[in-house]
Motif scaffolding. Structure first.
Motif, PDB file in Angstrom:
ATOM      1  N   SER A 146       0.794  -1.227   0.000  1.00  0.00           N
ATOM      2  CA  SER A 146       0.000   0.000   0.000  1.00  0.00           C
ATOM      3  C   SER A 146       0.828   1.279   0.000  1.00  0.00           C
ATOM      4  CB  SER A 146      -0.948   0.003   1.206  1.00  0.00           C
ATOM      5  OG  SER A 146      -0.216  -0.062   2.403  1.00  0.00           O
ATOM      6  N   ILE A 147       2.122   1.174   0.053  1.00  0.00           N
ATOM      7  CA  ILE A 147       2.970   2.362  -0.001  1.00  0.00           C
ATOM      8  C   ILE A 147       3.847   2.262  -1.249  1.00  0.00           C
ATOM      9  CG2 ILE A 147       4.764   1.399   1.513  1.00  0.00           C
ATOM     10  CD1 ILE A 147       5.119   4.242   2.639  1.00  0.00           C
ATOM     11  N   PRO A 148       3.865   3.292  -2.079  1.00  0.00           N
ATOM     12  CA  PRO A 148       4.694   3.240  -3.285  1.00  0.00           C
ATOM     13  C   PRO A 148       6.181   3.123  -2.936  1.00  0.00           C
ATOM     14  CG  PRO A 148       3.169   5.101  -3.364  1.00  0.00           C
ATOM     15  CD  PRO A 148       3.110   4.540  -1.982  1.00  0.00           C
ATOM     16  N   TRP A 149       6.913   2.346  -3.739  1.00  0.00           N
ATOM     17  CA  TRP A 149       8.348   2.224  -3.528  1.00  0.00           C
ATOM     18  C   TRP A 149       9.051   1.972  -4.852  1.00  0.00           C
ATOM     19  CZ3 TRP A 149      10.827  -2.377  -4.730  1.00  0.00           C
ATOM     20  CH2 TRP A 149      10.014  -3.516  -4.874  1.00  0.00           C
ATOM     21  N   GLU A 150      10.329   2.296  -4.855  1.00  0.00           N
ATOM     22  CA  GLU A 150      11.192   2.072  -6.026  1.00  0.00           C
ATOM     23  C   GLU A 150      12.532   1.554  -5.540  1.00  0.00           C
ATOM     24  OE1 GLU A 150      12.030   5.587  -8.321  1.00  0.00           O
ATOM     25  OE2 GLU A 150       9.919   6.013  -8.669  1.00  0.00           O
ATOM     26  N   TYR A 151      13.203   0.806  -6.409  1.00  0.00           N
ATOM     27  CA  TYR A 151      14.564   0.358  -6.128  1.00  0.00           C
ATOM     28  C   TYR A 151      15.553   1.133  -6.997  1.00  0.00           C
ATOM     29  CZ  TYR A 151      18.879  -2.165  -6.045  1.00  0.00           C
ATOM     30  OH  TYR A 151      20.208  -2.459  -5.931  1.00  0.00           O
ATOM     31  N   HIS A 152      16.669   1.556  -6.389  1.00  0.00           N
ATOM     32  CA  HIS A 152      17.761   2.214  -7.116  1.00  0.00           C
ATOM     33  C   HIS A 152      19.071   1.607  -6.637  1.00  0.00           C
ATOM     34  CE1 HIS A 152      15.431   5.496  -8.991  1.00  0.00           C
ATOM     35  NE2 HIS A 152      14.624   5.251  -7.978  1.00  0.00           N
ATOM     36  N   LYS A 153      19.895   1.199  -7.584  1.00  0.00           N
ATOM     37  CA  LYS A 153      21.157   0.544  -7.234  1.00  0.00           C
ATOM     38  C   LYS A 153      22.100   1.492  -6.506  1.00  0.00           C
ATOM     39  CE  LYS A 153      24.758  -2.383  -9.070  1.00  0.00           C
ATOM     40  NZ  LYS A 153      25.198  -3.213 -10.172  1.00  0.00           N
ATOM     41  N   GLN A 154      22.233   2.727  -7.009  1.00  0.00           N
ATOM     42  CA  GLN A 154      23.187   3.669  -6.432  1.00  0.00           C
ATOM     43  C   GLN A 154      22.453   4.837  -5.762  1.00  0.00           C
ATOM     44  OE1 GLN A 154      25.498   4.074 -10.119  1.00  0.00           O
ATOM     45  NE2 GLN A 154      27.239   3.344  -8.914  1.00  0.00           N
ATOM     46  N   THR A 155      22.650   4.954  -4.473  1.00  0.00           N
ATOM     47  CA  THR A 155      21.960   5.982  -3.686  1.00  0.00           C
ATOM     48  C   THR A 155      22.323   7.381  -4.160  1.00  0.00           C
ATOM     49  OG1 THR A 155      22.010   4.458  -1.808  1.00  0.00           O
ATOM     50  CG2 THR A 155      21.476   6.762  -1.337  1.00  0.00           C
ATOM     51  N   TRP A 156      23.595   7.628  -4.421  1.00  0.00           N
ATOM     52  CA  TRP A 156      24.019   8.984  -4.806  1.00  0.00           C
ATOM     53  C   TRP A 156      23.358   9.426  -6.105  1.00  0.00           C
ATOM     54  CZ3 TRP A 156      26.522  10.327  -9.268  1.00  0.00           C
ATOM     55  CH2 TRP A 156      27.119   9.283 -10.000  1.00  0.00           C
ATOM     56  N   LYS A 157      23.167   8.499  -7.042  1.00  0.00           N
ATOM     57  CA  LYS A 157      22.491   8.850  -8.299  1.00  0.00           C
ATOM     58  C   LYS A 157      21.034   9.218  -8.045  1.00  0.00           C
ATOM     59  CE  LYS A 157      25.161   6.478 -11.851  1.00  0.00           C
ATOM     60  NZ  LYS A 157      25.137   5.444 -12.893  1.00  0.00           N
TER      61      LYS A 157
END
Length: 170
Positions: free
Chosen positions: A72-83
């Motif tokens: 119920s909460i939107p989420w995304e995955y990103h490999k590199q936090t700084w980007k």
């Protein structure tokens, strides 16, 4: 649910149980979106392109402690936090990125006045956030420790921080 944009960025959180617990707390606090970065386990899904290959066990551990909040909460995955941090700042120059980290220049969270939209950045359970990641932040805040331990569990600290940030923004 509060009426401000509040994002949560998890940098290299190792424990799937911590991630699941954070999802549940973030849902309760009205977080707009969660960004999972680096080695942070993701909830069960077949739609995340580029996410680390998590074992079914890790995905189930996230779901077990999230108790449905991951749906119920939107989420995304990103490999590199700084980007991700660079992208978020370039898309919305008003966004304040605030790190939860113990450092000499950290501000006591109980004296911090948040400005929204805001992204709370929390780091790895052991190593925290590195200098490169911190260079993208607008402020660094910490929860004061009064006992013998130097830090709190990342899920507990995230919960305290989220509710403190929204305290005066119902």
């Amino acid at each position: 649910m509060h009426n401000q944009e509040l994002y949560l960025i998890l940098h290299n959180i190792r424990s799937a149980y911590n991630v699941g617990s954070i999802f549940r707390t973030a849902n309760g606090a009205g977080v707009t979106k969660i960004f999972l970065c680096g080695i942070s386990p993701t909830p069960p899904t077949h739609e995340v392109v580029g996410a680390p290959t998590a074992s079914v066990g890790a995905e189930n551990k996230v779901a077990k402690t999230a108790l449905g909040a991951e749906k119920s909460i939107p989420w995304e995955y990103h490999k590199q936090t700084w980007k991700l941090l660079h992208k978020l700042k370039s898309k919305n120059e008003k966004l304040k990125i605030v790190a939860l980290e113990q450092m000499p220049k950290s501000k006591n969270i109980f004296e911090f006045k948040p400005e929204f939209p805001l992204a709370l950045l929390v780091g790895n359970e052991i190593s925290g956030l590195n200098k490169k990641i911190l260079s993208y932040t607008d402020k660094i805040i910490e929860i004061p420790m009064h006992g013998q331990k130097e830090s709190l569990n990342v899920a507990v600290a995230t919960g305290i921080a989220l509710y403190k940030l929204i305290e005066k923004n119902p």
